[in-house]
Design an enzyme around this catalytic site. Sequence first.
Site: not given
Length: 448
Positions: A268, A271, A343-344, A377, A436
């Site tokens: 990670q 990235h 996220e993961h 992934d 209405h």
Amino acid sequence: MNEKVLKVTTISSLDQAHDLFKSHFEIPPKVMESAGRIISDVIKDGEKAALDYCNKFDNTSFKNIEDAILTSQEIEEGYKFIKDNKPELVKAIDKSYDNILRFHEEQLKHEASTWYFEPEPGKKLGQITSPVERVCVYVPGGLYAYPSSVLMTVIPAQVAGVKEIAVCTPSRGEGKINDILLYIFRYLNISEIYKISGAQAVALMAYGGRHVKKVSKIVGPGNIYVTAAKKLVFGKVGIDSLAGPSEVVIIADRNADPVFAAADLLSQAEHDPDAKSILITDSSELAENTIINIFKQIDRLKTEHGERFNRDLVLKSINDNCKIILCRDIKMACAISDIIAPEHLEIMTDNPFKTLELVKNGGSIFIGNHTPVAVGDYIGGTNHVIPTSGTAVFSSPLGVYDFFKKSAVTYYDYNALEKEHTLIEDFAFTENLLAHRNSVKLRIREKQ
């Protein structure tokens, strides 16, 4: 930099965890302003503005929209090159496609379809489910190509039944697109592809132009300007999510392998300098050994791959955003992970499925010692477009459901309306919505 820079942090209460992980990704105001200017220019001048920004930022020389449209000849040439020269990559794509397709076809079986029921005589209620007709898939590119992102975004749209899929992706300069992306476009039978990047691509897809038809939804990851633009056009079109830096949390007990834990934290970290890599464990020995292995593996990766491995980026990410957390037990580790809502999430414990029962928040969850995030992934089948920055508390990975819209259906015959008209009229009168009320009263009067 050495392992002494990275320390173990002991957390003894959830209040302490809330304080440690309270910050979330925010798009800087200057980026929002820049994206806003680009969008305004595209709204005003359409394709011309979008192409001007591409020429400015991407080293292209587009004179008209036709220059920015990928031709069938370009696609075929790239497809043939990969097919003839990259047999192992072709094999990997085949397996990835099969797994992603099977997962999303199974997902579709569990989605609500069109249905009706009759709660009382004279009434019929229901829901119509239909696919979004036209979407844009944004594919990040430039220096590196990300064919997996094309598979992850296009396949669920196709499974959902989306009729028109347009793709926007940056060129590498002079309007060239990486051959592997060309192969994937041909593989997936995608023909409407624009060599347009960034906020200008998002704006053009959201508002359309003289020759470009607007879409109803934009999906796919991109850089911070793409994310800013998606945030600004939301409401004009739908979007999947606002992607922040990548992140992983690993919950591990004393029997986990520190070599695996270190490898997955690094996967990670590479990235982005802002990527978050977090280990939460109840074992001080595992925590310390993971730190040692992080730096051993950094050195080994640099030796093996040379300049291809961005050691400086990884070290910055580890130094700034990696946390090794020690807590009293795995139950508390799960509670801390839920605060982060990563996220993961990887679970490396003796009984990972039992541990999974303690978890509430996680975009994509990877179970056991032999399921690194990299499986999801590329090959596993689950989607890798996943909520980041704590948004897993309320949102989900990209799926077939993102490409459906639902319409409610109501039918009353006269007897059903007559039976409930006074109740409706009382509600409307209380809210001072007198027209209405009138719309119901006149129907009853007319019949009487």
